[in-house]
Write an enzyme that holds these catalytic residues in place. Sequence first.
Site, mmCIF file in Angstrom:
data_model
loop_
_atom_site.group_PDB
_atom_site.id
_atom_site.type_symbol
_atom_site.label_atom_id
_atom_site.label_comp_id
_atom_site.label_asym_id
_atom_site.label_seq_id
_atom_site.Cartn_x
_atom_site.Cartn_y
_atom_site.Cartn_z
ATOM 1 N N HIS A 1 4.559 -9.941 20.329
ATOM 2 C CA HIS A 1 3.964 -8.641 20.033
ATOM 3 C C HIS A 1 4.464 -7.643 21.065
ATOM 4 O O HIS A 1 4.415 -7.926 22.254
ATOM 5 C CB HIS A 1 2.440 -8.749 20.086
ATOM 6 C CG HIS A 1 1.750 -7.580 19.475
ATOM 7 N ND1 HIS A 1 1.787 -6.329 20.041
ATOM 8 C CD2 HIS A 1 1.040 -7.445 18.338
ATOM 9 C CE1 HIS A 1 1.109 -5.490 19.273
ATOM 10 N NE2 HIS A 1 0.644 -6.147 18.229
ATOM 11 N N ARG B 1 -0.768 2.380 18.098
ATOM 12 C CA ARG B 1 0.419 3.116 17.628
ATOM 13 C C ARG B 1 0.182 3.712 16.246
ATOM 14 O O ARG B 1 0.619 4.813 15.960
ATOM 15 C CB ARG B 1 1.646 2.197 17.639
ATOM 16 C CG ARG B 1 2.207 2.002 19.055
ATOM 17 C CD ARG B 1 3.309 0.959 19.108
ATOM 18 N NE ARG B 1 2.767 -0.375 18.897
ATOM 19 C CZ ARG B 1 3.351 -1.329 18.174
ATOM 20 N NH1 ARG B 1 4.501 -1.102 17.590
ATOM 21 N NH2 ARG B 1 2.776 -2.499 18.040
#
Lengths: 534, 224
Positions: free
Chosen positions: A318, A338
Amino acid sequence: MYSEKFQKSIAAVEAARAQNIAYEPQRMTAQEKIDLLAAYHPDYRKDEFTELTIGPNKGEKVPTELAEMLQAHSRITADSVDLSNPDYDVDVLVIGAGGAGTSAAIEAHEAGAKVMIVTKLRMGDANTMMAEGGIQAADKPNDSPAIHFVDAFGGGHFAAKRELLSKLVCDAPEAIQWLSNLGVEFDKEADGTMVTTHGGGTSRKRMHACKDYSGAEIMRTLRDEVLNREIPVVDFTSAIELILDENGNAAGAVLLNMETKDMLVAKAKTVIIATGGAGRMHYQGFPTSNHYGATADGLVLGYRAGAKLLYADTLQYHPTGAAYPEQIFGALVTEKVRSLGAKLVNTDGTVFVHPLETRDVCAAAIIRECNDRGNGIETGNGLGVWLDTPMIEAIGGEGTIEKRIPAMMRMFGKYGIDIRKEPILVYPTLHYQNGGLDITDDGQTTNVKNLFVAGEAVGGIHGRNRLMGNSLLDIIVFGRTAGKSAAKAAQDAVVGSLTLDHVTKFEAEIAAAGIETEAISPKLLPNYTNKANI
Amino acid sequence: MEKMVNIFLFGKKYEVPENLTIMTAMEYAGYQLVRGCGCRNGFCGACATIYRIKGDKELKACLACQTKVEDNMYIATLPFFPLVKQVYDIEKVKTNEAVMMQLYPEIYACVGCNACTKACTQELNVMQYIAYAQRGDFEKCAEESFDCVMCGVCSSRCPAGISHPQVAMLARRINGKYLAPGCGHLEDRVKEIKDGDFKDLIEALMQKPVEELKELYNTREIEK
Ligand SMILES: Cc1cc2nc3c(=O)[nH]c(=O)nc-3n(C[C@H](O)[C@H](O)[C@H](O)COP(=O)(O)OP(=O)(O)OC[C@H]3O[C@@H](n4cnc5c(N)ncnc54)[C@H](O)[C@@H]3O)c2cc1C
Ligand code: SF4
Ligand code: SF4
Ligand code: FES
């Protein structure tokens, strides 16, 4: 508050913030992505992989740490376990009590089977509990299962088994409905419309969430339902070897009480492996976002009983693991940060990648920025880049962070960092096992009868990379499927006499291949004793 | 050299680096954890712990994976607390306060001491969410209790013997299933799929050569 040494870089990030918010970075071309991954993604580091010399995937390469476990000695010998007097005798044995295992158990129970769950720690001590971001389903008018299919197939580098992927996307809306009917509280508008966002690699906003406790909300609801149905759960007990019958069909498991070390035998007509991921294997020395029991046990159990693996050489790193402070090193910073507008910026405050590229691409871009271009920030624990969280409130308005990502705010807040006002430091962390046991679309392994698999222990649903939100989805879709199929198969399964011959044979193969190893598997738990830095 | 502090695990003294959490400090001291350790990141509630800093009157509670050690910290983990979880059928439950009177009547014996709130490892207003549950205001109870990790520390402090996290769990499920607004587009989509509206599209994708799928993927339109 960050110490003095970070202030100069933070000032640069702040100075560029307004401009960075307005800036829409270019997405990479297909070729740029291929080149970037080949040069920087950990999956492409040849020296970190080892070829298997025995077992169903002989000749294929897997991470070195996994190869060691797959080709290790068993924790038992066949003659040390008495199979004649099983401690448990059920229709369906579910191994692992995360989201996949509990969904499977609920459906098997619904179908009338006598089902039991064994699990290493407590029910719900699992990766499912930790999922923050959300779950995908194409249920909005501008979206469709076909668009979802294309997103996931491309995101997984065109390697998914199509019959599994089409099941995943077509059963997705019903999975959300099933959870909703169990009482899972999805984020909704006042009129009931689901609040949905993008995730990396999605072309439609189809990420459903329960604030940033999506997995926890799903997991605790499934756990409550298992308890309401009074399905027996044997906790703090691991499966350490599958039991087959004389015909080579799965017929139970040898269990180990994690506290007393007592050995137990569970006989079953069908078995479901739902043991989850492998983050605690710390491949290539990476930190991990995974729970304490994520040690790839299911792959080892299946492999020794003859089941095939698919894509066991691909892991997901990740892009945004916490790089600072040290106490949360490796912990996940959800992708939703994000999705809500925060961008990745380097030490000079420059945006260096589109924040919603797929995870492997983002991770590789961060590794390049730090290790090659020298634009990372020294954290005291290695390098990292900034994830500029204050952008979220500048875009979405004051209060957005507290409302949409409270767990993140709390995680950093404990260490004096207010993510509404200060950016955070991130670096890739070992997150998800893309590969696993090979199944057909009823959840059964391709080559061991009556052995089913669901959840992160499966390989092939997503291909060689997985999009955020498709894993919570797969544990529900394929967990339910495995539960229904296993209950059905149990109805007409005739179990022959139980054996552990495959364990003996595997030992012989180890010897014949000249493998010299002290290792025993499955690993069960990592050993962190007397290590100051984890 | 790292700065070291003295901590007391179940009364026994160990010297550990000050930047560790209680959980990693236990491992540093040599414990191989089995119980009391799950997610290692504040989500599962496995690692409830009580502690007192020497000389401090107040007994504190925390999650061991989320809390840094301090000098002279006396630590006892609380990896299990006997909560009461009542069994019910979610398809048949009543959706007002009658369900609480039936399953968790002890909540009406709350004496308002606020010990639960003071002890909560997630800093939730526990007494308040119990008050909402008493009144059958499950939407508010769900909202107020949403971040609960079900560690059970609050219940360990409650003179009325209430199992707070289980009460909240019930309220959230009732709210999610019955009280929250229904979702039209979800129902529509489930029906469309059942009716086979996407069958041809999906079939086509199943057959397409990979090159064509690549083209589709690389030129797809992305919703702003
Ligand atoms: C921090 C984090 C965030 C994530 N966020 C998202 C997200 O936003 N969206 C998304 O879609 N996905 C997300 N994921 C991925 C997703 O949560 C997991 O892939 C998924 O929940 C796995 O479910 P599972 O049931 O297969 O495994 P788990 O939930 O891990 O459950 C496995 C269970 O098996 C038990 N077990 C293991 N070995 C044995 C054994 N030998 N014997 C008995 N029991 C055993 C374990 O203790 C555990 O209870 C995230 C993952 C992590 C770690
Ligand atoms: S409300 Fe109780 S069980 Fe929930 S987090 Fe707080 S102390 Fe733990
Ligand atoms: S601790 Fe128990 S009695 Fe005291 S306020 Fe909380 S619920 Fe009421
Ligand atoms: S280990 Fe899960 S909350 Fe601490």
